[in-house]
Design an enzyme around this catalytic site. Sequence first.
Site, PDB file in Angstrom:
ATOM      1  N   PRO A 143     -44.820  13.376  38.786  1.00 19.38           N
ATOM      2  CA  PRO A 143     -45.788  12.503  39.476  1.00 19.38           C
ATOM      3  C   PRO A 143     -47.198  13.112  39.497  1.00 19.38           C
ATOM      4  CG  PRO A 143     -43.740  12.571  40.698  1.00 19.38           C
ATOM      5  CD  PRO A 143     -43.607  13.588  39.607  1.00 19.38           C
ATOM      6  N   GLY A 144     -48.187  12.272  39.169  1.00 21.95           N
ATOM      7  CA  GLY A 144     -49.574  12.694  39.189  1.00 21.95           C
ATOM      8  C   GLY A 144     -50.030  13.467  37.975  1.00 21.95           C
ATOM      9  N   LYS A 154       2.673   5.026 -11.322  1.00 21.47           N
ATOM     10  CA  LYS A 154       1.784   3.950 -10.880  1.00 21.47           C
ATOM     11  C   LYS A 154       1.672   2.867 -11.953  1.00 21.47           C
ATOM     12  CE  LYS A 154       0.038   4.105  -7.351  1.00 21.47           C
ATOM     13  NZ  LYS A 154       0.569   3.757  -6.008  1.00 21.47           N
ATOM     14  N   TYR A 202       2.600  11.217 -11.945  1.00 23.47           N
ATOM     15  CA  TYR A 202       2.061  10.294 -10.951  1.00 23.47           C
ATOM     16  C   TYR A 202       1.490   9.059 -11.630  1.00 23.47           C
ATOM     17  CZ  TYR A 202      -0.962   8.437  -7.255  1.00 23.47           C
ATOM     18  OH  TYR A 202      -1.580   7.618  -6.343  1.00 23.47           O
ATOM     19  N   LEU A 256       0.809  -1.214   0.000  1.00 26.52           N
ATOM     20  CA  LEU A 256       0.000   0.000   0.000  1.00 26.52           C
ATOM     21  C   LEU A 256       0.844   1.266   0.000  1.00 26.52           C
ATOM     22  CD1 LEU A 256      -2.582  -1.083   2.764  1.00 26.52           C
ATOM     23  CD2 LEU A 256      -2.567  -1.657   0.329  1.00 26.52           C
ATOM     24  N   ASN A 274     -10.852   7.975  -5.939  1.00 30.43           N
ATOM     25  CA  ASN A 274     -10.783   8.667  -4.652  1.00 30.43           C
ATOM     26  C   ASN A 274     -11.402   7.791  -3.563  1.00 30.43           C
ATOM     27  OD1 ASN A 274      -9.895  11.541  -5.504  1.00 30.43           O
ATOM     28  ND2 ASN A 274     -11.581  11.071  -6.884  1.00 30.43           N
TER      29      ASN A 274
END
Length: 369
Positions: free
Chosen positions: A281-282, A107, A103, A53, A132
Amino acid sequence: MKILITGSNGFIAKNLIAELHNRKYNDLLLFNRDNDLDDLNDHCKEADFVFHLAGINRPEDESEFMEGNYGLTSLLLDRLKENDNKCPVLVTSSTQAELDNPYGKSKRAGEELLFDYGRNNDVQPIVYRLPNVFGKWCKPNYNSAIATFCHNIANGLPIKVNDPNVMLKLVYIDDVINEFVNALEGNPNTVDNYGEIATIHNVKLGRIVDLIQEFKSSRDNRLIPNMADDFTKKLYSTYLSHLDSEDFSYPLEKHEDDRGSFTEFIRTVDRGQVSVNVSKPGISKGEHWHHTKNEKFLVVSGKGVIRFRKVNSEEVIEYFVSEEKFEVIDIPVGYTHNIENLGDKDMITIMWANELFDPERPDTYYLEV
């Protein structure tokens, strides 16, 4: 199985290493620019599989492209050959290998070197010409537009978009890693020794930026993006990975009165909204019905009763609920309903509604149960 990974500090390698550990591949031979060549030679003696890689994509001088992409590949293959190691070799290349730039040329030269090595040494070569790649742990302001936009927008920094109509060809890091593991396990998706990532996203740059801006705004409007769209789901995950650690949390607007509180948690474009209701409550809340709006109630703390009465009927139906037994109560249309706290502490109820609240069309009609 001993697995050699070059470029082990890179974006793709970090994700690969993490997933290999998840799958119990723990005998990893890691090589990066901090190692010396003796380490590479030792690794080439032992490796049962190679993920190559490492590479150069942002050099100070163009000559470094050939040195880093062709030269290191040549060195790696020489070391494998010297050690009579015929293990499979997977190499990451770039779609730019099809282009006539420095580049791309470097490659492509590395690819041809690998294919020659494979033919001459009875070795299985696999080349992935990646477009990408985006996802977590990608370095912003380096060579990934998506990483840069996610990082800058998440952190309130400016971005620059020269042409929003530029079409980007993208692959998600998890899809790449899954394919790499398939190759490791002898099931690569290849055509003529070129590996292929099954899912490719072709998206305009302008749409990507719009989505990321929406992600940032979602903290204010609580509107979660459409996760049914595969690209949006992956991009949102990527965006969140670029949040500063001090920005993981955000406040919600709590509507409070003497009865308790009501807070919207999540809103969606097509699946309604989720809210948190606190009753003292209630206290009894509700006393209304709906034509089309329907809801689901889940009491997660405290205890109470949910009462229903069909409009134009006198029969009252009761469901007693508590934190002791999690159960969802559907609130059908055409039934007036309320929820009363029967305990001595606050009762907390998670409420889902099938549509976003619209003050212009609330579809809520007062009627005592």
